[in-house]
Design an enzyme around this catalytic site. Structure first.
Site, short mmCIF file in Angstrom:
data_model
loop_
_atom_site.label_atom_id
_atom_site.label_comp_id
_atom_site.label_asym_id
_atom_site.label_seq_id
_atom_site.Cartn_x
_atom_site.Cartn_y
_atom_site.Cartn_z
N GLY A 1 0.89 -1.30 0.06
CA GLY A 1 -0.12 -0.12 -0.05
C GLY A 1 0.85 1.21 0.12
CD GLU A 2 3.99 2.96 3.15
OE1 GLU A 2 4.79 3.46 2.49
OE2 GLU A 2 4.24 2.23 4.40
N GLY A 3 0.77 3.69 -1.71
CA GLY A 3 1.16 4.18 -3.15
C GLY A 3 2.30 3.93 -3.68
#
Length: 368
Positions: free
Chosen positions: A326-328
């Protein structure tokens, strides 16, 4: 990091705002992709040999109406806590949301390093963290959502405010010069909200969309399935995508949806990271189907919900990295690929300059 504060106007008619906004979104002009394909077919390689290098370039050319600009990428990370964590769907303490977001702001998180290495901007956006962040962009809808296993995660107005926050924040970055936008998030419990939203939008069995998140054992996964099943059943019927996200989703999903809508309006490529940003893209697609034309999938997330949605969208990720962070974090990899595709295509020579003849090649795209 510069701090912006967007205070939600409680009197704002969010549905009307969103309705009027999407009416301003125009379709991409497909003729530009045909023009780009014709150009690529004149380059001194076997027809179709550049594969996704050419395909990505052609899509960027289409979105940019004959111009490919990828020199100013950035990732928006939406931070929010999820009340459904109270139902025991995650092993992580809720303070994890705040701590990881602070690590991002301090340059210590994975997404901080990936964006730094790829010369990309990074903006952290607090939509609903239980603990206020020290800096970044703030548009606090509330301090976390409610437990959708017991009651709707938020009101429809709050859901609309989160989308509008995503629109405003994205437009602010576009004004700064961003010409590619990546979507990221941070929030304990958000693989639960994403699986719930994806399965409900697609009408699939929840068993096909739930995964292990940041790390669950078999019992934890069964608990997650039970919570989503009971929660989704409790809140039926659903009026539309916004209703789904308001009842069983999260602010991060809705902020991402707003980003996709803004990018569609301004014709800016928008990149999906993992399952949460995929859920946000699906919510945006229920509001305005045309957003799919500016959406790019970066990598294949290991979450089952992502893979189920990927089949639905027919998007083609460029990387298989076995990632589920996640997180980009997948976005910077695609940013660099896009820059490479632009440089390669725009600096290649055609058949005449290469001393080759196109007729010596069989176009296997046609023959096979």
């Amino acid at each position: 990091m510069t701090t912006y504060t967007f205070k939600p106007d409680l009197a704002l008619e969010t549905d009307l705002f969103i309705k009027e906004y999407i009416e301003s979104i125009e379709s991409v002009d497909k003729s530009y992709k045909e023009e780009a394909r014709d150009y690529c077919d004149k380059l001194a390689v076997p027809p179709g040999a550049l594969g996704q290098v050419a395909e990505v370039y052609q899509r960027l050319y289409e979105i940019g109406k004959g111009s490919v600009q990828v020199d100013k990428p950035g990732v928006l990370v939406y931070v929010s806590d999820n009340g459904v964590v109270q139902a025991g769907v995650s092993n992580n303490p809720v303070i994890t949301t705040y701590q990881v977001a602070e690590n991002m702001l301090e340059g210590k998180a994975t997404i901080s390093l990936l964006t730094k290495h790829s010369n990309s901007d990074l903006e952290i956006v607090d939509l609903g963290c239980l603990t206020d962040l020290s800096s970044g962009t703030t548009y606090k809808i509330s301090h976390g959502t409610k437990n959708f296993n017991e009651e709707p995660a938020m009101t429809r107005e709050q859901a609309g405010q989160a989308i509008i926050a995503g629109i405003k924040i994205t437009e602010k970055q576009i004004e700064k010069g961003w010409n590619i936008v990546g979507t990221g998030e941070m929030g304990v419990g958000n693989t639960t909200t994403s699986a719930a939203v994806i399965s409900t939008i697609l009408g699939t069995d929840i068993k096909e969309t739930i995964g292990l998140g940041a790390g669950l054992d078999k019992a934890g996964r069964m608990r997650k399935e039970q919570v989503i099943t009971e929660g989704a059943l409790k809140h039926q019927p659903f009026r539309d995508g916004l209703d789904i996200a308001s009842k069983i989703g999260g602010y991060d999903i809705l902020g991402i949806a707003g980003t996709f809508l803004a990018c569609a309006k301004h014709k800016i490529p928008c990149v999906i990271d993992g399952v949460i940003s995929m859920a946000g893209m699906l919510v945006a697609q229920t509001i305005e189907p045309k957003i799919i034309d500016i959406a790019f999938a970066s990598h294949i997330s290991m979450e089952p919900g992502y893979q189920k949605a990927l089949t639905h969208t027919k998007l083609q990720p460029l990387f298989y990295l076995d990632m589920r962070l996640g997180e980009g974090s997948g976005c910077p990899f695609l940013f660099q690929f896009m820059e490479t595709a632009k440089f390669t295509i725009e600096n290649m020579v055609d058949f005449d300059k290469a001393g080759l003849t196109v007729d010596d090649y069989v176009d296997i795209r046609v023959e096979n």
